[in-house]
Scaffold this motif. Structure first.
Motif, mmCIF file in Angstrom:
data_model
loop_
_atom_site.group_PDB
_atom_site.id
_atom_site.type_symbol
_atom_site.label_atom_id
_atom_site.label_comp_id
_atom_site.label_asym_id
_atom_site.label_seq_id
_atom_site.Cartn_x
_atom_site.Cartn_y
_atom_site.Cartn_z
ATOM 1 N N GLY A 188 60.054 35.708 39.317
ATOM 2 C CA GLY A 188 60.221 36.290 37.995
ATOM 3 C C GLY A 188 59.021 37.086 37.520
ATOM 4 N N CYS A 281 62.464 40.967 30.774
ATOM 5 C CA CYS A 281 62.460 39.872 31.742
ATOM 6 C C CYS A 281 61.621 38.710 31.234
ATOM 7 C CB CYS A 281 61.931 40.375 33.086
ATOM 8 S SG CYS A 281 63.045 41.507 33.959
ATOM 9 N N THR A 314 66.552 45.343 39.269
ATOM 10 C CA THR A 314 66.353 44.040 39.903
ATOM 11 C C THR A 314 67.496 43.643 40.818
ATOM 12 O OG1 THR A 314 67.432 42.714 38.163
ATOM 13 C CG2 THR A 314 65.106 43.300 37.839
ATOM 14 N N TYR A 321 69.750 36.672 36.016
ATOM 15 C CA TYR A 321 68.289 36.544 35.901
ATOM 16 C C TYR A 321 67.940 35.290 35.100
ATOM 17 C CZ TYR A 321 63.442 38.107 35.588
ATOM 18 O OH TYR A 321 62.081 38.192 35.711
#
Length: 330
Positions: A188, A281, A314, A321
């Motif tokens: 991440g 994110c 991504t 995610y």
């Protein structure tokens, strides 16, 4: 050097990274791999990888005889790698030894992730695992690579290529870019940012950026973008435009574009989008589950735009995610 690298013993359940070091290997890329995958991370509170070096010989003379590497494991260590980083050497015209190529083929056949830094693309191509695949290598070797390996789709003007289970970097500092990209993919954006801070290196440079950026002599003593970048990073949720950034930097939009190209190898808009996506994110990793809030706070506008950009950059959706990197992820 200790035989088990920075870890005294293999750590069960942690992704295992093994680097093959061969004669005349480049110390810099070896250092990049060690810095990113081999060091303990007390600031994170856990180890990210189990890391080990291996070599086909007990004593390995590094590039140009700078030093000799001893005390590392044999090639058999590569047979348990989840990620295998292959040798990169400046003597690209010299064939790699068969034992190394066989080790790479076995790793690929069992599904290990393969990484080649710089001339490591030659090693992967010689092993036959790049045929029909995308890859990159240092720009100065692009013509030689294409002549030897016409079946490989070489992108010679990018920093790195992520082709799923095989990743290649253009060389030198691009190895750091690719390494941080791998950490981001595995753990991440928050963890990748922590690693980049320890390296004092840019947290994210997109793989599609140019390898070589011409830097003309400045017309004034200081044309650094650092002040305007820092200012913008504190206001990503605001409606920043190229005109706003140019005004803050006290230059015209055209001059701002030129400076971004010269100093960052990208455009102001692409930089803004990348910074906003990185913030999105981080917000998801910290527990914000309302994607419309994530989109608004990161300056991406709508949840639909957030989904589009995250899938493009991504390869996964915001929901995926969150499951992978959110606070409740296992």
């Amino acid at each position: 050097m200790a035989k088990e690298s920075s870890h005294l013993a293999h750590t069960a359940g942690i992704h295992r990274v093994v680097v093959i070091v061969d004669s005349n290997s480049n110390p810099f890329e070896l250092g990049c791999a060690t810095e990113i995958f081999g060091l303990r991370r007390p600031e994170i509170g856990r180890d990210l990888y189990d890391f080990q070096l291996c070599s086909p010989e007990p004593s390995t003379l590094m590039r140009d005889g700078f030093f000799t590497l001893t005390g590392v494991a044999g090639l058999e260590a590569a047979d348990t790698a989840d990620t295998l980083i292959v040798p990169n050497r400046p003597d690209v015209e010299v064939p790699r030894r068969p034992a190394v190529l066989d080790t790479i083929r076995r790793a690929h056949a069992r599904g290990a992730r393969l990484i080649g830094f710089c001339s490591g693309a030659f090693t992967l191509a010689e092993a036959g695992v790049l045929d029909g695949r995308r890859a990159t290598a240092h720009w100065q070797w692009a013509d030689a690579f294409r002549l030897r390996f016409p079946a490989v789709h070489l992108a010679s003007d990018v920093l790195f290529v992520d082709d799923g289970d095989i990743l290649t970097a253009a060389g030198s500092t691009a190895a750091l870019d690719l390494g941080l990209h791998v950490v981001r993919r595995d753990h991440g954006a928050e963890v990748a940012n922590s690693v980049s801070r320890r390296l004092v290196f840019a947290a994210h440079r997109d793989g599609g950026q140019r390898q070589f950026v011409e830097r003309p002599l400045p017309d004034v003593p200081d044309e650094s973008l650092a002040p305007v970048l820092a200012w913008a990073q504190e206001r990503l949720d605001s409606p920043l435009t190229i005109s706003v950034l140019a005004a803050r930097a006290a230059v015209s939009p055209a001059t701002l574009h030129r400076r971004f190209r010269a100093q960052l190898g990208t455009t102001p808009l692409m930089w803004l989008t990348g910074e906003r996506l990185a913030l999105a994110c981080r917000l998801i990793e910290r527990g914000e589950s309302r994607f419309e809030v994530v989109a608004r706070r990161s300056g991406l506008g709508t949840a639909a735009n957030l989904r589009t950009l995250m899938r493009r950059e991504t390869g996964i959706t915001p929901s995926a995610y969150k499951r992978r990197f959110g606070p409740e992820a296992s």
